[in-house]
Motif scaffolding. Structure first.
Motif, PDB file in Angstrom:
ATOM      1  N   ARG A   1      -9.889  -6.879 -12.289  1.00 47.80           N
ATOM      2  CA  ARG A   1      -8.841  -7.617 -11.580  1.00 47.80           C
ATOM      3  C   ARG A   1      -7.548  -6.823 -11.577  1.00 47.80           C
ATOM      4  NH1 ARG A   1      -8.719 -13.545 -12.138  1.00 47.80           N
ATOM      5  NH2 ARG A   1      -6.705 -13.264 -13.155  1.00 47.80           N
ATOM      6  N   LEU A   2      -6.861  -6.875 -10.435  1.00 44.57           N
ATOM      7  CA  LEU A   2      -5.528  -6.309 -10.321  1.00 44.57           C
ATOM      8  C   LEU A   2      -4.565  -7.462 -10.060  1.00 44.57           C
ATOM      9  CD1 LEU A   2      -6.248  -3.224  -8.010  1.00 44.57           C
ATOM     10  CD2 LEU A   2      -6.258  -3.323 -10.515  1.00 44.57           C
ATOM     11  N   VAL A   3      -3.625  -7.658 -10.963  1.00 40.30           N
ATOM     12  CA  VAL A   3      -2.621  -8.706 -10.784  1.00 40.30           C
ATOM     13  C   VAL A   3      -1.428  -8.089 -10.067  1.00 40.30           C
ATOM     14  CG1 VAL A   3      -1.164 -10.420 -11.919  1.00 40.30           C
ATOM     15  CG2 VAL A   3      -3.407  -9.832 -12.895  1.00 40.30           C
ATOM     16  N   VAL A   4      -0.990  -8.725  -8.965  1.00 37.67           N
ATOM     17  CA  VAL A   4       0.085  -8.162  -8.151  1.00 37.67           C
ATOM     18  C   VAL A   4       1.243  -9.150  -8.042  1.00 37.67           C
ATOM     19  CG1 VAL A   4      -1.563  -6.786  -6.830  1.00 37.67           C
ATOM     20  CG2 VAL A   4      -0.886  -9.047  -5.974  1.00 37.67           C
TER      21      VAL A   4
ATOM     22  N   GLU B   1       4.493 -11.139  -5.937  1.00 40.93           N
ATOM     23  CA  GLU B   1       4.511 -11.952  -4.716  1.00 40.93           C
ATOM     24  C   GLU B   1       4.698 -11.098  -3.468  1.00 40.93           C
ATOM     25  OE1 GLU B   1       3.684 -14.853  -4.261  1.00 40.93           O
ATOM     26  OE2 GLU B   1       3.850 -15.914  -6.165  1.00 40.93           O
ATOM     27  N   GLY B   2       5.463 -10.028  -3.596  1.00 39.99           N
ATOM     28  CA  GLY B   2       5.664  -9.144  -2.450  1.00 39.99           C
ATOM     29  C   GLY B   2       4.359  -8.512  -1.997  1.00 39.99           C
ATOM     30  N   ALA B   3       3.546  -8.118  -2.947  1.00 41.29           N
ATOM     31  CA  ALA B   3       2.253  -7.525  -2.613  1.00 41.29           C
ATOM     32  C   ALA B   3       1.316  -8.566  -2.008  1.00 41.29           C
ATOM     33  CB  ALA B   3       1.628  -6.905  -3.861  1.00 41.29           C
ATOM     34  N   VAL B   4       1.365  -9.803  -2.534  1.00 41.61           N
ATOM     35  CA  VAL B   4       0.542 -10.877  -1.962  1.00 41.61           C
ATOM     36  C   VAL B   4       0.880 -11.066  -0.488  1.00 41.61           C
ATOM     37  CG1 VAL B   4       0.054 -13.352  -2.006  1.00 41.61           C
ATOM     38  CG2 VAL B   4       0.201 -12.078  -4.156  1.00 41.61           C
ATOM     39  N   THR B   5       2.169 -11.111  -0.175  1.00 42.31           N
ATOM     40  CA  THR B   5       2.599 -11.266   1.216  1.00 42.31           C
ATOM     41  C   THR B   5       2.146 -10.090   2.074  1.00 42.31           C
ATOM     42  OG1 THR B   5       4.531 -12.543   0.530  1.00 42.31           O
ATOM     43  CG2 THR B   5       4.596 -11.563   2.732  1.00 42.31           C
ATOM     44  N   ALA B   6       2.283  -8.891   1.529  1.00 44.46           N
ATOM     45  CA  ALA B   6       1.874  -7.692   2.272  1.00 44.46           C
ATOM     46  C   ALA B   6       0.385  -7.713   2.588  1.00 44.46           C
ATOM     47  CB  ALA B   6       2.221  -6.438   1.478  1.00 44.46           C
ATOM     48  N   LEU B   7      -0.431  -8.165   1.634  1.00 45.51           N
ATOM     49  CA  LEU B   7      -1.877  -8.185   1.830  1.00 45.51           C
ATOM     50  C   LEU B   7      -2.318  -9.320   2.741  1.00 45.51           C
ATOM     51  CD1 LEU B   7      -3.105  -7.563  -1.843  1.00 45.51           C
ATOM     52  CD2 LEU B   7      -2.981  -5.894  -0.001  1.00 45.51           C
ATOM     53  N   VAL B   8      -1.836 -10.526   2.457  1.00 45.05           N
ATOM     54  CA  VAL B   8      -2.333 -11.727   3.131  1.00 45.05           C
ATOM     55  C   VAL B   8      -1.685 -11.928   4.492  1.00 45.05           C
ATOM     56  CG1 VAL B   8      -2.549 -14.236   2.949  1.00 45.05           C
ATOM     57  CG2 VAL B   8      -2.866 -12.811   0.920  1.00 45.05           C
ATOM     58  N   VAL B   9      -0.387 -11.734   4.580  1.00 42.92           N
ATOM     59  CA  VAL B   9       0.340 -12.032   5.817  1.00 42.92           C
ATOM     60  C   VAL B   9       0.457 -10.803   6.713  1.00 42.92           C
ATOM     61  CG1 VAL B   9       2.509 -12.886   6.784  1.00 42.92           C
ATOM     62  CG2 VAL B   9       1.627 -13.856   4.645  1.00 42.92           C
TER      63      VAL B   9
ATOM     64  N   VAL C   1     -13.004  -4.863  -6.844  1.00 45.01           N
ATOM     65  CA  VAL C   1     -12.133  -5.589  -7.775  1.00 45.01           C
ATOM     66  C   VAL C   1     -11.463  -6.736  -7.038  1.00 45.01           C
ATOM     67  CG1 VAL C   1     -11.669  -3.550  -9.198  1.00 45.01           C
ATOM     68  CG2 VAL C   1     -10.141  -4.105  -7.293  1.00 45.01           C
ATOM     69  N   ASP C   2     -11.106  -7.756  -7.787  1.00 46.46           N
ATOM     70  CA  ASP C   2     -10.342  -8.860  -7.227  1.00 46.46           C
ATOM     71  C   ASP C   2      -8.857  -8.559  -7.361  1.00 46.46           C
ATOM     72  OD1 ASP C   2     -12.386 -10.462  -6.337  1.00 46.46           O
ATOM     73  OD2 ASP C   2     -12.465 -11.708  -8.149  1.00 46.46           O
ATOM     74  N   VAL C   3      -8.107  -8.912  -6.324  1.00 46.11           N
ATOM     75  CA  VAL C   3      -6.650  -8.801  -6.351  1.00 46.11           C
ATOM     76  C   VAL C   3      -6.099 -10.210  -6.524  1.00 46.11           C
ATOM     77  CG1 VAL C   3      -4.598  -8.043  -5.123  1.00 46.11           C
ATOM     78  CG2 VAL C   3      -6.755  -6.802  -4.814  1.00 46.11           C
ATOM     79  N   CYS C   4      -5.318 -10.414  -7.564  1.00 40.19           N
ATOM     80  CA  CYS C   4      -4.846 -11.752  -7.917  1.00 40.19           C
ATOM     81  C   CYS C   4      -3.326 -11.833  -7.837  1.00 40.19           C
ATOM     82  CB  CYS C   4      -5.298 -12.134  -9.325  1.00 40.19           C
ATOM     83  SG  CYS C   4      -7.083 -12.005  -9.576  1.00 40.19           S
ATOM     84  N   GLY C   5      -2.839 -13.005  -7.471  1.00 39.67           N
ATOM     85  CA  GLY C   5      -1.410 -13.246  -7.459  1.00 39.67           C
ATOM     86  C   GLY C   5      -0.874 -13.387  -8.868  1.00 39.67           C
ATOM     87  N   PRO C   6       0.436 -13.561  -9.016  1.00 41.64           N
ATOM     88  CA  PRO C   6       1.041 -13.674 -10.351  1.00 41.64           C
ATOM     89  C   PRO C   6       0.456 -14.797 -11.189  1.00 41.64           C
ATOM     90  CG  PRO C   6       2.733 -13.357  -8.675  1.00 41.64           C
ATOM     91  CD  PRO C   6       1.449 -13.597  -7.936  1.00 41.64           C
ATOM     92  N   ASP C   7      -0.075 -15.853 -10.535  1.00 40.87           N
ATOM     93  CA  ASP C   7      -0.652 -16.971 -11.284  1.00 40.87           C
ATOM     94  C   ASP C   7      -2.119 -16.750 -11.617  1.00 40.87           C
ATOM     95  OD1 ASP C   7      -1.780 -17.197  -8.795  1.00 40.87           O
ATOM     96  OD2 ASP C   7      -1.280 -19.316  -8.496  1.00 40.87           O
TER      97      ASP C   7
END
Length: 370
Positions: free
Chosen positions: A280-283, A285-293, A316-322
């Motif tokens: 797992r890679l924990v990223v 919020e900015g990275a979450v937005t870049a990937l998802v949006v 690997v799974d990419v996970c948000g801060p939570d």
């Protein structure tokens, strides 16, 4: 065009048969049942269709030669039974199809074989070439070498992924159950569900597990397989093996799952359904937005933490801060390399460590948003 006419007119089909549909009461291969299946498929192929058969039964076929009385539970003995039984199973198919002048070819796959870019392309190319040559591929999971970490888990899911891989018109899942019912089929008043248009049609439906002593799948795995196939635009039917002639003729038998996606080859469906994350890679919020949006690649700057042990090219799974998984992808660095790169820009890394470090952690083409 009705879903039944799609099955009747399909030019490229994937047919999956479960162990319970090929074995007799003693758990060994039943030649009569296998011959009946082959006759139905041969008739369709000789009529101009291209067919890929995903067949369970290797472990079951190895039970008696090894002197076993039931399906083994431990992985090592399962692999031994598969090693012995795979040859017997293919020999039986070769003899049966040879009676119709149809050549079969064996294709053994593990999930690891078909997730990496080059292996995925090779699997597709091999199947396409076999079909072009008029060969009927017999596909199975490579149980002799697959481990729990790299298994498809059941041949229903494998069949759905193969249907997607070759851009099939239809997928037929054969077992010892004639259809999906709104409750246990043995319950008085249980009704067959003829058509499933989407997840809403399954609300309130009671679904059991495996009903066979020799198989690993059940209705749950078939519904999951149907979800994968229909997401790829493939019409899917679930029915009993002894109704194969009727379903191929487009008769109203079994349960038909209608497509909810668009047909076409996309590795991203494979990444979502055919892989098991090795880490797992924990990223942030900015990275979450870049990937998802924004549909961007994953860069080292957005990664907060690295969990697990994995190598370059592993899923690997990419996970948000939570900790919630938001994407899955094939990583370009190992778990030992990554920690030293976190939070740094690719330009900075290239300047300090060399130009080979100016690359994404996961390229967008190797990433699927979950």
């Amino acid at each position: 065009m009705s879903p039944h006419s799609v099955l009747r007119n399909a030019r490229r089909l994937v047919v999956k048969v479960g162990s319970s549909s090929l074995t007799g009461p003693d758990g060994g291969l039943d030649p009569a049942r296998l011959t009946a299946l082959v006759e139905a498929l041969a008739g369709r192929q000789l009529g101009g269709a291209q067919i890929v058969l995903v067949s369970s039964g290797a472990i079951a076929a190895g039970i008696h030669p090894l002197g076993l009385t039931t399906r083994p539970r431990d992985l090592a003995t399962q692999q031994a039974a598969a090693s012995v039984g795979q040859g017997a199973l293919l020999a039986a198919y070769t003899r049966a199809f040879d009676a119709h002048d149809i050549t079969v070819g064996q294709v053994l796959l593990t999930a690891d074989d078909v997730t990496r870019r080059t292996h995925y392309a090779n699997a597709r190319r091999t199947l396409e070439r076999l079909l072009d040559l008029g060969v009927l591929p017999v596909v199975n999971e490579n149980d002799t070498v697959a481990t729990s970490e790299i298994r498809f888990g059941d041949n229903d899911r494998l069949a759905a992924l193969v249907a997607h891989l070759i851009d099939a018109d239809a997928l037929v899942l054969l077992s010892d159950v004639d259809a999906l019912y709104d409750g246990p089929p043995s319950r008085p008043g249980a009704r067959r569900i003829p058509i499933v248009r989407g997840p809403h049609d399954l609300v309130g439906v009671e679904i059991g597990g495996s009903g066979s002593k020799v198989g690993t799948g059940g209705m749950t795995t078939k519904i999951e397989a149907a979800r994968i196939a229909t997401a790829a635009g493939v019409v899917t039917t679930v029915t009993a093996a002894d109704l194969v002639v009727q379903v191929l003729a487009g008769e109203d038998v079994g349960t038909v799952f209608l497509p909810i996606g668009v047909r076409g080859r996309s590795r991203r469906l494979w990444l979502e359904h055919a892989t098991t994350a090795r880490g797992r890679l924990v990223v942030d919020e900015g990275a979450v937005t870049a990937l998802v949006v924004r549909k961007k690649s994953l860069l080292p700057a957005g990664i907060i933490a690295v969990e697990g042990s994995f190598h370059d090219g592993d899923p690997v799974d990419v996970c948000g801060p939570d900790g919630t998984p938001v994407a899955r992808g094939l990583v370009n660095y190992s778990s030992t390399e990554l920690p030293a790169l976190l939070g740094r820009s690719t330009k900075e890394l290239a300047r300090d460590l060399g130009p080979e470090y100016e690359r994404e952690v996961i390229h967008r083409d190797d990433l699927v948003v979950l």
